[in-house]
Write a protein that holds these residues in place. Structure first.
Motif, PDB file in Angstrom:
ATOM      1  N   LEU A  20       0.853  -1.184   0.000  1.00 47.80           N
ATOM      2  CA  LEU A  20       0.000   0.000   0.000  1.00 47.80           C
ATOM      3  C   LEU A  20       0.889   1.235   0.000  1.00 47.80           C
ATOM      4  CD1 LEU A  20      -2.535  -1.165   2.732  1.00 47.80           C
ATOM      5  CD2 LEU A  20      -2.789  -1.318   0.259  1.00 47.80           C
ATOM      6  N   TRP A  21       0.538   2.230  -0.851  1.00 51.84           N
ATOM      7  CA  TRP A  21       1.323   3.454  -0.917  1.00 51.84           C
ATOM      8  C   TRP A  21       0.435   4.611  -1.348  1.00 51.84           C
ATOM      9  CZ3 TRP A  21       2.127   5.370  -6.003  1.00 51.84           C
ATOM     10  CH2 TRP A  21       1.784   4.492  -7.025  1.00 51.84           C
ATOM     11  N   THR A  22       0.925   5.816  -1.196  1.00 51.82           N
ATOM     12  CA  THR A  22       0.178   7.018  -1.539  1.00 51.82           C
ATOM     13  C   THR A  22       0.912   7.749  -2.660  1.00 51.82           C
ATOM     14  OG1 THR A  22      -0.533   7.184   0.761  1.00 51.82           O
ATOM     15  CG2 THR A  22      -0.843   9.131  -0.622  1.00 51.82           C
ATOM     16  N   ASP A  23       0.183   8.099  -3.735  1.00 51.70           N
ATOM     17  CA  ASP A  23       0.809   8.797  -4.849  1.00 51.70           C
ATOM     18  C   ASP A  23       0.959  10.291  -4.550  1.00 51.70           C
ATOM     19  OD1 ASP A  23      -1.683   9.925  -5.265  1.00 51.70           O
ATOM     20  OD2 ASP A  23      -2.115   8.776  -7.075  1.00 51.70           O
ATOM     21  N   GLY A  46      -2.008  12.263  -3.336  1.00 47.71           N
ATOM     22  CA  GLY A  46      -2.610  11.839  -2.077  1.00 47.71           C
ATOM     23  C   GLY A  46      -3.559  10.662  -2.196  1.00 47.71           C
ATOM     24  N   ASN A  47      -3.652  10.058  -3.379  1.00 45.61           N
ATOM     25  CA  ASN A  47      -4.525   8.891  -3.582  1.00 45.61           C
ATOM     26  C   ASN A  47      -3.843   7.630  -3.058  1.00 45.61           C
ATOM     27  OD1 ASN A  47      -6.430  10.463  -5.029  1.00 45.61           O
ATOM     28  ND2 ASN A  47      -5.166  10.288  -6.863  1.00 45.61           N
ATOM     29  N   LYS A  48      -4.626   6.781  -2.399  1.00 44.56           N
ATOM     30  CA  LYS A  48      -4.082   5.521  -1.900  1.00 44.56           C
ATOM     31  C   LYS A  48      -4.040   4.516  -3.042  1.00 44.56           C
ATOM     32  CE  LYS A  48      -5.292   6.251   2.846  1.00 44.56           C
ATOM     33  NZ  LYS A  48      -5.790   5.692   4.085  1.00 44.56           N
ATOM     34  N   ARG A  49      -2.913   3.838  -3.178  1.00 41.73           N
ATOM     35  CA  ARG A  49      -2.687   2.861  -4.244  1.00 41.73           C
ATOM     36  C   ARG A  49      -2.249   1.530  -3.660  1.00 41.73           C
ATOM     37  NH1 ARG A  49      -4.092   4.871  -9.337  1.00 41.73           N
ATOM     38  NH2 ARG A  49      -3.775   7.106  -9.295  1.00 41.73           N
ATOM     39  N   ARG A  50      -2.426   0.477  -4.476  1.00 43.95           N
ATOM     40  CA  ARG A  50      -1.975  -0.863  -4.119  1.00 43.95           C
ATOM     41  C   ARG A  50      -1.129  -1.403  -5.259  1.00 43.95           C
ATOM     42  NH1 ARG A  50      -6.318  -4.518  -1.418  1.00 43.95           N
ATOM     43  NH2 ARG A  50      -5.375  -5.916  -2.886  1.00 43.95           N
TER      44      ARG A  50
END
Length: 151
Positions: A82-85, A88-92
């Motif tokens: 899990l990370w944030t671009d 500020g959107n959460k990504r997987r």
């Protein structure tokens, strides 16, 4: 629980070797893996592109001996990160964390040549750890004559 994956495919680019702040080697690369089946209409086989992460000695090994186009067999585990671009959107992201990496082809095959086209030379073995050039004359090329096989 069981989390084990074995993949065989070709590297889509040269491995990228980096180091963590504490000096641990980490390499990342992508494998192109063909699916075993084609669509109902007989269309071209589909290919999956799988991200691989290798750590420590394996990372150094992969970055030294593998390059774009080489066939590799990777055994490892699936990891969802899990990370944030930047917006500020959460990504997987799904990636394979290696446990082992093996050559899936010979050095000659990895360079786009077919087996048997070229005699092995001493130079092709010089990079192999523990190789002693004194034993080259003890081996001879075997001809590939399968005409007498019953199948």
């Amino acid at each position: 629980m069981l989390n084990k994956i074995v993949l065989m495919g070709r590297l889509t680019r040269d491995p990228e070797l980096r180091r963590t702040d504490s000096g641990i080697a980490v390499a990342s690369f992508t494998l192109a893996c063909d699916r075993d089946y084609s669509g109902k209409d007989g269309a071209e086989k589909q290919t999956d592109f799988v991200d691989i992460v290798a750590w420590r000695h394996t990372a150094e090994f992969v970055s030294k001996y593998f390059a774009k186009g080489r066939m590799a067999v990777v055994s490892g585990r699936l990891q969802i990160r899990l990370w944030t671009d930047k917006e500020g959107n959460k990504r997987r992201s799904a990636e394979i964390v290696e446990e082992s990496v093996y050559f899936g082809d010979s050095k000659r095959d990895g360079n786009g040549q077919q087996s048997g086209q070229q005699q092995p030379s001493q130079a092709s073995y010089q990079d192999a750890p523990g190789y002693d050039s004194a034993y080259v004359s003890d081996f001879a090329q075997i001809e590939d004559d399968d005409s007498d096989l019953p199948f």
